[in-house]
Write an enzyme that holds these catalytic residues in place. Structure first.
Site, PDB file in Angstrom:
ATOM      1  N   ASP A   1     -92.070  -8.217 -38.188  1.00 12.35           N
ATOM      2  CA  ASP A   1     -92.655  -7.232 -37.273  1.00 12.35           C
ATOM      3  C   ASP A   1     -91.599  -6.283 -36.725  1.00 12.35           C
ATOM      4  O   ASP A   1     -91.900  -5.144 -36.360  1.00 12.35           O
ATOM      5  CB  ASP A   1     -93.355  -7.972 -36.124  1.00 12.35           C
ATOM      6  CG  ASP A   1     -94.104  -7.025 -35.205  1.00 12.35           C
ATOM      7  OD1 ASP A   1     -94.596  -5.986 -35.690  1.00 12.35           O
ATOM      8  OD2 ASP A   1     -94.188  -7.305 -33.996  1.00 12.35           O
TER       9      ASP A   1
ATOM     10  N   ASP B   1     -91.004  -3.467 -39.831  1.00 12.68           N
ATOM     11  CA  ASP B   1     -91.970  -2.492 -40.347  1.00 12.68           C
ATOM     12  C   ASP B   1     -91.949  -1.195 -39.545  1.00 12.68           C
ATOM     13  O   ASP B   1     -92.022  -0.103 -40.111  1.00 12.68           O
ATOM     14  CB  ASP B   1     -93.381  -3.093 -40.388  1.00 12.68           C
ATOM     15  CG  ASP B   1     -93.842  -3.624 -39.040  1.00 12.68           C
ATOM     16  OD1 ASP B   1     -93.085  -3.515 -38.059  1.00 12.68           O
ATOM     17  OD2 ASP B   1     -94.970  -4.155 -38.976  1.00 12.68           O
ATOM     18  N   GLY B   2     -91.834  -1.313 -38.221  1.00 12.81           N
ATOM     19  CA  GLY B   2     -91.751  -0.110 -37.397  1.00 12.81           C
ATOM     20  C   GLY B   2     -90.486   0.680 -37.661  1.00 12.81           C
ATOM     21  O   GLY B   2     -90.505   1.916 -37.718  1.00 12.81           O
TER      22      GLY B   2
ATOM     23  N   ARG C   1     -90.271   4.594 -39.191  1.00 10.09           N
ATOM     24  CA  ARG C   1     -89.553   5.721 -38.577  1.00 10.09           C
ATOM     25  C   ARG C   1     -88.454   6.244 -39.491  1.00 10.09           C
ATOM     26  O   ARG C   1     -88.251   7.449 -39.601  1.00 10.09           O
ATOM     27  CB  ARG C   1     -88.962   5.277 -37.231  1.00 10.09           C
ATOM     28  CG  ARG C   1     -90.010   5.016 -36.152  1.00 10.09           C
ATOM     29  CD  ARG C   1     -89.365   4.722 -34.822  1.00 10.09           C
ATOM     30  NE  ARG C   1     -88.594   3.483 -34.849  1.00 10.09           N
ATOM     31  CZ  ARG C   1     -89.096   2.284 -34.567  1.00 10.09           C
ATOM     32  NH1 ARG C   1     -90.376   2.149 -34.256  1.00 10.09           N
ATOM     33  NH2 ARG C   1     -88.333   1.206 -34.601  1.00 10.09           N
TER      34      ARG C   1
ATOM     35  N   ASP D   1    -100.415  -3.758 -38.003  1.00 12.65           N
ATOM     36  CA  ASP D   1     -99.379  -4.405 -37.207  1.00 12.65           C
ATOM     37  C   ASP D   1     -99.994  -5.113 -35.997  1.00 12.65           C
ATOM     38  O   ASP D   1     -99.705  -6.283 -35.720  1.00 12.65           O
ATOM     39  CB  ASP D   1     -98.352  -3.360 -36.749  1.00 12.65           C
ATOM     40  CG  ASP D   1     -97.229  -3.980 -35.937  1.00 12.65           C
ATOM     41  OD1 ASP D   1     -96.482  -4.792 -36.500  1.00 12.65           O
ATOM     42  OD2 ASP D   1     -97.107  -3.654 -34.737  1.00 12.65           O
TER      43      ASP D   1
ATOM     44  N   ASP E   1    -100.312  -9.264 -35.426  1.00 16.07           N
ATOM     45  CA  ASP E   1     -99.712  -9.869 -34.238  1.00 16.07           C
ATOM     46  C   ASP E   1    -100.718 -10.736 -33.498  1.00 16.07           C
ATOM     47  O   ASP E   1    -100.455 -11.886 -33.141  1.00 16.07           O
ATOM     48  CB  ASP E   1     -99.185  -8.785 -33.286  1.00 16.07           C
ATOM     49  CG  ASP E   1     -97.938  -8.104 -33.812  1.00 16.07           C
ATOM     50  OD1 ASP E   1     -97.305  -8.665 -34.731  1.00 16.07           O
ATOM     51  OD2 ASP E   1     -97.600  -7.013 -33.322  1.00 16.07           O
TER      52      ASP E   1
END
Length: 214
Positions: free
Chosen positions: A56, A59-60, A64, A77, A81
């Site tokens: 987790d 991936d963010g 970006r 996402d 979660d």
């Protein structure tokens, strides 16, 4: 003809790198669920679960860095979660029947707070659920805007529940002050604080949108 070329030249959002990471998280989540009640496979269970949670954090960052942010990725996402934590909490309710009500209340608080938060963000026109008005609730703003705090809180919360799971399955082999027991004690305040943040999120959303007609 030109319009057809424009359509075919659009990138396939389903193959975005962050979304591929998301699919891996979902696979690991279900693999952990499959082995979660097998007392002989607890290492695989916790390994898959924690790896899914660890991804987790990537991936963010990948979204970006590669410019591959998408609504699909954001939804995937959030759902992963919530569903992964809910699955583990449900298993803990079976392993700790005395505390079953606590795990039920935590699951409800988790789901309700995030659903209200996302819904309120959508109706307010915010582009991200992490865009919190500082004047509305400084605690929520600091939680969502400081990535170190956000990662530490999420990691501590997941370690708390994973350690509870391991402590129960390994109770016959662990000493009184085992590593798992220590992790539960150390991470318990993080879980409590995150529950407080969930409550603040519900309160903030209700106050900010109590006059809206949706």
């Amino acid at each position: 003809m030109d319009s057809m070329k424009m359509v075919t030249s659009q990138p396939n959002v389903f193959l975005f790198v962050p979304n591929l990471i998301g699919y891996a998280r979902v696979f690991l989540m279900f693999l952990a669920f499959y082995y979660m009640t097998d007392t002989e496979m607890y290492k695989i269970t916790v390994g898959c679960y924690l790896l899914s949670q660890l991804l987790d954090a990537f991936d963010g960052h990948a979204a970006r860095m590669l410019g591959q942010t998408s609504k699909l990725g954001a939804m995937l996402d959030q759902l992963t979660d919530r569903c992964s934590t809910l699955g583990l909490v449900m298993a803990l309710g079976l392993l700790y029947p005395t505390w079953f009500l606590f795990f039920q209340c935590y699951a409800v608080l988790d789901i309700a707070s995030h659903w209200l938060h996302l819904t309120a963000s959508h109706y307010s026109g915010a582009t991200s659920h992490k865009q919190i008005d500082l004047s509305a609730n400084p605690l929520l703003y600091y939680y969502y805007q400081n990535r170190t705090v956000l990662f530490s809180m999420c990691a501590g919360n997941e370690v708390f529940f994973a350690a509870l799971y391991l402590l129960r399955l390994r109770r016959s082999h662990c000493g009184r002050y085992s590593l798992f027991r220590t992790l539960v004690i150390v991470c318990a305040p993080v879980m409590v604080l995150k529950s407080v943040i969930f409550s603040c999120s519900i309160d903030c959303c209700c106050k900010e949108h109590r006059y809206c007609g949706y």
